[in-house]
Design a protein around this motif. Structure first.
Motif, mmCIF file in Angstrom:
data_model
loop_
_atom_site.group_PDB
_atom_site.id
_atom_site.type_symbol
_atom_site.label_atom_id
_atom_site.label_comp_id
_atom_site.label_asym_id
_atom_site.label_seq_id
_atom_site.Cartn_x
_atom_site.Cartn_y
_atom_site.Cartn_z
ATOM 1 N N GLU A 104 0.829 -1.199 0.000
ATOM 2 C CA GLU A 104 0.000 0.000 0.000
ATOM 3 C C GLU A 104 0.864 1.250 0.000
ATOM 4 N N SER A 105 0.304 2.328 -0.513
ATOM 5 C CA SER A 105 0.968 3.618 -0.465
ATOM 6 C C SER A 105 -0.084 4.713 -0.553
ATOM 7 N N GLY B 256 -0.980 7.058 2.036
ATOM 8 C CA GLY B 256 -1.536 7.631 3.251
ATOM 9 C C GLY B 256 -0.771 8.871 3.680
ATOM 10 N N LEU C 12 -5.092 6.523 -2.216
ATOM 11 C CA LEU C 12 -4.393 5.334 -1.785
ATOM 12 C C LEU C 12 -4.231 4.371 -2.953
ATOM 13 N N CYS D 86 -2.751 0.243 -3.895
ATOM 14 C CA CYS D 86 -2.368 -1.056 -3.353
ATOM 15 C C CYS D 86 -2.117 -1.998 -4.515
ATOM 16 N N THR E 28 -2.080 1.500 5.940
ATOM 17 C CA THR E 28 -1.488 2.819 5.772
ATOM 18 C C THR E 28 -2.322 3.832 6.565
#
Length: 121
Positions: A6-7, A9, A20, A22, A115
Motif C-alpha cells: 500500500e501507499s 496515506g 491510496l 495497493c 497505511t
C-alpha cells in the motif's frame, strides 16, 4: 506467495484529498475482488469499499459520494480516491485482494500492512 503493498496515506486537513494505492504481486494466477477496509482508534475494522474484477463497486453508506474505488487489472492494483475528507475518516486503511495463487490454486484473501490516514480539523 502473494504480497500487497500500500501507499498514499498521510496527514491532510479537513476538506482535502488523498489517493491510496495497493498493488498485489507474487505468484498470482488471478485477482478477483479487491477493496479497502479501515480501522479507527478504538473501533473495529469496517468496510470502506470493494470492487469486482468487472469494476462493480460497493461503498459504505457514509462514504458514498466522497470516496471512489477503482482498479487496474493489468497491474493488479486497486486505488481509493478520497475527497472531502473529514476528521472521522482518520484511520488505518487496509487493502485486501481475493487471489488465486499459482502456489496452491486456492482462492484466498490477502491483506496489506495498512497505511495511516490522518485528517486534521
Amino acid at each position: 506467495q502473494v504480497h500487497l503493498a500500500e501507499s498514499g496515506g498521510g496527514l491532510v486537513q479537513a476538506g482535502g484529498s488523498l489517493r491510496l494505492s495497493c498493488a498485489a504481486s507474487g505468484s498470482i494466477f488471478r485477482v478477483d475482488d479487491m477493496g479497502w477496509y479501515r480501522q479507527a482508534p478504538g473501533k473495529q475494522r469496517e468496510l470502506a469499499a470493494t470492487i469486482t474484477s468487472g469494476d462493480t463497486a460497493n461503498y459504505a453508506d457514509s462514504l458514498k459520494g466522497r470516496f471512489t474505488i477503482s482498479r487496474d487489472n493489468a497491474r493488479n492494483t486497486v486505488f481509493l480516491q478520497m475527497n472531502s475528507l473529514k476528521p472521522e475518516d482518520t484511520a488505518v486503511y487496509y487493502c485486501y485482494a481475493d487471489v488465486i495463487s499459482r502456489t496452491n490454486w486456492v482462492s484466498s484473501d490477502y491483506w496489506g500492512q495498512g497505511t495511516q490516514v490522518t485528517v486534521s480539523s
